[in-house]
Design a protein around this motif. Structure first.
Motif, PDB file in Angstrom:
ATOM      1  N   ALA A 113      -2.775 -20.363  42.749  1.00 28.07           N
ATOM      2  CA  ALA A 113      -2.444 -21.685  43.217  1.00 28.07           C
ATOM      3  C   ALA A 113      -0.970 -22.077  42.851  1.00 28.07           C
ATOM      4  N   LEU A 114      -0.149 -21.242  42.351  1.00 30.97           N
ATOM      5  CA  LEU A 114       1.311 -21.386  41.836  1.00 30.97           C
ATOM      6  C   LEU A 114       1.959 -20.272  41.749  1.00 30.97           C
ATOM      7  N   ALA A 115       2.988 -19.948  42.708  1.00 25.95           N
ATOM      8  CA  ALA A 115       3.599 -18.699  42.843  1.00 25.95           C
ATOM      9  C   ALA A 115       5.517 -19.030  43.136  1.00 25.95           C
ATOM     10  N   THR A 116       5.998 -17.726  42.963  1.00 29.75           N
ATOM     11  CA  THR A 116       7.305 -17.779  43.377  1.00 29.75           C
ATOM     12  C   THR A 116       7.646 -16.401  43.837  1.00 29.75           C
ATOM     13  N   LEU A 117       8.988 -16.185  44.176  1.00 29.53           N
ATOM     14  CA  LEU A 117       9.442 -14.770  44.662  1.00 29.53           C
ATOM     15  C   LEU A 117      10.637 -14.161  43.852  1.00 29.53           C
ATOM     16  N   ILE A 132      12.867 -16.226  36.459  1.00 29.52           N
ATOM     17  CA  ILE A 132      11.374 -16.324  35.824  1.00 29.52           C
ATOM     18  C   ILE A 132      11.767 -15.957  34.356  1.00 29.52           C
ATOM     19  N   ARG A 133      11.021 -16.728  33.556  1.00 23.91           N
ATOM     20  CA  ARG A 133      11.147 -17.014  32.008  1.00 23.91           C
ATOM     21  C   ARG A 133       9.787 -16.846  31.233  1.00 23.91           C
ATOM     22  N   HIS A 134      10.322 -16.883  29.831  1.00 28.16           N
ATOM     23  CA  HIS A 134       9.256 -17.038  28.858  1.00 28.16           C
ATOM     24  C   HIS A 134       9.710 -18.501  28.590  1.00 28.16           C
ATOM     25  N   PHE A 135       8.561 -19.345  28.241  1.00 29.58           N
ATOM     26  CA  PHE A 135       8.547 -20.690  27.675  1.00 29.58           C
ATOM     27  C   PHE A 135       9.589 -20.786  26.389  1.00 29.58           C
ATOM     28  N   PRO A 136      10.436 -21.730  26.460  1.00 28.15           N
ATOM     29  CA  PRO A 136      11.426 -22.089  25.195  1.00 28.15           C
ATOM     30  C   PRO A 136      10.423 -22.484  24.061  1.00 28.15           C
ATOM     31  N   GLY A 137      10.712 -22.169  22.708  1.00 28.70           N
ATOM     32  CA  GLY A 137      10.322 -22.650  21.565  1.00 28.70           C
ATOM     33  C   GLY A 137      11.362 -23.138  20.670  1.00 28.70           C
ATOM     34  N   MET A 138      10.844 -23.504  19.507  1.00 34.28           N
ATOM     35  CA  MET A 138      11.700 -24.111  18.409  1.00 34.28           C
ATOM     36  C   MET A 138      12.778 -22.834  17.999  1.00 34.28           C
ATOM     37  N   LEU A 139      12.417 -21.647  18.041  1.00 30.76           N
ATOM     38  CA  LEU A 139      13.310 -20.543  17.741  1.00 30.76           C
ATOM     39  C   LEU A 139      14.382 -20.362  18.721  1.00 30.76           C
ATOM     40  N   SER A 140      14.077 -21.036  19.949  1.00 40.18           N
ATOM     41  CA  SER A 140      15.008 -20.955  21.147  1.00 40.18           C
ATOM     42  C   SER A 140      16.267 -21.563  20.680  1.00 40.18           C
ATOM     43  N   ILE A 141      16.488 -22.525  19.844  1.00 44.07           N
ATOM     44  CA  ILE A 141      17.747 -23.162  19.305  1.00 44.07           C
ATOM     45  C   ILE A 141      18.621 -22.340  18.500  1.00 44.07           C
ATOM     46  N   ILE A 142      17.719 -21.335  17.649  1.00 44.70           N
ATOM     47  CA  ILE A 142      18.559 -20.546  16.996  1.00 44.70           C
ATOM     48  C   ILE A 142      18.921 -19.268  17.684  1.00 44.70           C
ATOM     49  N   LYS A 143      18.290 -18.790  18.735  1.00 46.62           N
ATOM     50  CA  LYS A 143      18.385 -17.551  19.588  1.00 46.62           C
ATOM     51  C   LYS A 143      19.826 -17.953  20.569  1.00 46.62           C
ATOM     52  N   PRO A 167       1.647 -12.262  36.569  1.00 52.39           N
ATOM     53  CA  PRO A 167       1.757 -13.825  36.153  1.00 52.39           C
ATOM     54  C   PRO A 167       2.849 -13.908  34.973  1.00 52.39           C
ATOM     55  N   VAL A 168       3.838 -14.921  35.100  1.00 49.10           N
ATOM     56  CA  VAL A 168       4.752 -15.214  34.093  1.00 49.10           C
ATOM     57  C   VAL A 168       4.621 -16.676  33.727  1.00 49.10           C
ATOM     58  N   GLU A 169       5.417 -16.966  32.614  1.00 49.13           N
ATOM     59  CA  GLU A 169       5.200 -18.117  31.933  1.00 49.13           C
ATOM     60  C   GLU A 169       5.803 -19.212  32.703  1.00 49.13           C
ATOM     61  N   LEU A 209      -3.247 -26.520  30.707  1.00 54.76           N
ATOM     62  CA  LEU A 209      -4.231 -27.601  31.211  1.00 54.76           C
ATOM     63  C   LEU A 209      -5.332 -27.211  32.137  1.00 54.76           C
ATOM     64  N   HIS A 210      -4.749 -26.062  33.048  1.00 57.75           N
ATOM     65  CA  HIS A 210      -5.673 -26.076  34.439  1.00 57.75           C
ATOM     66  C   HIS A 210      -5.721 -24.368  34.371  1.00 57.75           C
ATOM     67  N   GLN A 211      -5.179 -23.604  33.598  1.00 57.90           N
ATOM     68  CA  GLN A 211      -5.397 -22.343  33.390  1.00 57.90           C
ATOM     69  C   GLN A 211      -4.802 -21.636  34.780  1.00 57.90           C
ATOM     70  N   GLN A 212      -3.510 -22.234  35.170  1.00 58.96           N
ATOM     71  CA  GLN A 212      -3.009 -21.430  36.447  1.00 58.96           C
ATOM     72  C   GLN A 212      -1.673 -20.936  36.105  1.00 58.96           C
ATOM     73  N   ALA A 213      -1.508 -19.721  35.813  1.00 57.10           N
ATOM     74  CA  ALA A 213      -0.083 -19.056  35.533  1.00 57.10           C
ATOM     75  C   ALA A 213       0.688 -19.112  37.013  1.00 57.10           C
ATOM     76  N   VAL A 214       2.059 -18.971  36.710  1.00 58.14           N
ATOM     77  CA  VAL A 214       2.895 -18.691  37.861  1.00 58.14           C
ATOM     78  C   VAL A 214       2.838 -17.363  38.248  1.00 58.14           C
ATOM     79  N   HIS A 215       2.685 -17.034  39.559  1.00 55.18           N
ATOM     80  CA  HIS A 215       2.432 -15.517  39.873  1.00 55.18           C
ATOM     81  C   HIS A 215       3.882 -15.248  40.581  1.00 55.18           C
ATOM     82  N   TYR A 216       4.384 -14.130  40.131  1.00 52.91           N
ATOM     83  CA  TYR A 216       5.506 -13.708  40.688  1.00 52.91           C
ATOM     84  C   TYR A 216       5.454 -12.535  41.633  1.00 52.91           C
ATOM     85  N   TYR A 217       5.896 -12.555  42.840  1.00 55.54           N
ATOM     86  CA  TYR A 217       5.964 -11.566  43.598  1.00 55.54           C
ATOM     87  C   TYR A 217       7.427 -10.777  43.849  1.00 55.54           C
ATOM     88  N   PRO A 218       7.378  -9.877  43.080  1.00 57.37           N
ATOM     89  CA  PRO A 218       8.846  -9.096  43.058  1.00 57.37           C
ATOM     90  C   PRO A 218       9.263  -8.558  44.392  1.00 57.37           C
TER      91      PRO A 218
END
Length: 270
Positions: A113-117, A132-143, A167-169, A209-218
């Motif tokens: 239901a959700l995709a990118t290229l 395409i990236r991982h979700f940022p978190g609190m540690l992202s500020i330090i990194k 699937p990517v975040e 909320l919907h268990q739908q990951a982004v699907h990346y087509y390399p």
């Protein structure tokens, strides 16, 4: 039908020179919807000449709210069918029509239901875009000072030899394809993000909320000539960026705590 939503903010020359991102001569089954956030007479005339939908109503909205506007407009004017795709695409993207059709076909076949290229930053497609990236978190500020980015990117070279899709975040809002059902269930982009992180937020909500990951087509590729205006720390764009960054981190923290509290309450019931 593939409905392509493009928001212009002073991009009229780029859109005209690229023939609307390479999609002007697309075959039947693809429709372009232009919303001009900084009304330009030449873009309006160009769209009229080529019978492309154009509106400059409600100029000045943010990125997410502009796309929500077009989604609602499409629903009112033509209505969405079950197998349609709503594609959010930046004006600085250039993509072949057959690539867009291939992505849509793969989404429909797999039920994604959700995709990118795979986006590149140059015409020769030798410089990968970090879309395409991982979700940022609190540690992202330090990194951030150490890795020079607000969230860690995926290694595209490793993914390229993997499966057809992965699937990517989260993926950049420069090119995001949704089923209308998912976009509507999400309520579209959160308009409280005027600029930046609305793409991170919508991908996060789709996953949590919907268990739908982004699907990346390399193996499906396009060009993204991004400006990266937020890199000047004294610019207005930088202020928007850090404000949205803080908002996402706070909301993610609150959502995680809410989910943990709900699970704890369930476990405590006899």
């Amino acid at each position: 039908m593939i409905h392509v939503a493009i928001i212009s903010h002073g991009h009229e020359d780029l859109l005209i020179s690229s023939a609307l991102g390479g999609l002007l001569k697309a075959p039947a089954g693809l429709t372009i919807w232009i919303k001009d956030n900084k009304p330009a007479a030449n873009l309006k005339a160009y769209c009229a000449r080529h019978q492309v939908f154009y509106t400059d109503a409600d100029a000045g909205l943010g990125f997410g709210e502009n796309n929500n506007y077009l989604f609602d407009l499409i629903r009112q004017k033509s209505s969405f069918q079950t197998d349609d795709i709503f594609l959010v695409m930046n004006p600085d993207i250039t993509v072949a029509p057959e690539t867009v059709f291939a992505l849509t076909e793969k989404m429909q076949q797999s039920g994604h239901a959700l995709a990118t290229l795979n986006l590149y930053r140059d015409q020769a497609m030798t410089m990968p875009d970090k879309n395409i990236r991982h979700f940022p978190g609190m540690l992202s500020i330090i990194k951030m000072p150490l890795i020079n980015t607000f969230s860690e990117t995926y290694d595209k070279d490793r993914i390229a030899v993997a499966l057809e899709d992965i699937p990517v975040e989260w993926a950049s809002g420069a090119f995001l394809a949704f089923t209308p059902a998912l976009y509507e269930a999400l309520g579209g982009f959160d308009p409280s993000y005027f600029m930046y992180f609305e793409d991170v937020d919508i991908c996060y909500r789709a996953r949590r909320l919907h268990q739908q990951a982004v699907h990346y087509y390399p193996h499906l590729k396009a060009i993204h000539t991004a400006a990266h205006r937020n890199r000047n720390i004294f610019s207005r764009h930088a202020l928007w960026f850090f404000h949205s960054f803080s908002k996402f981190l706070l909301r993610r923290y609150l959502r995680l705590n809410a989910a943990y509290s709900a699970k704890s309450a369930q476990r405590s019931q006899p």
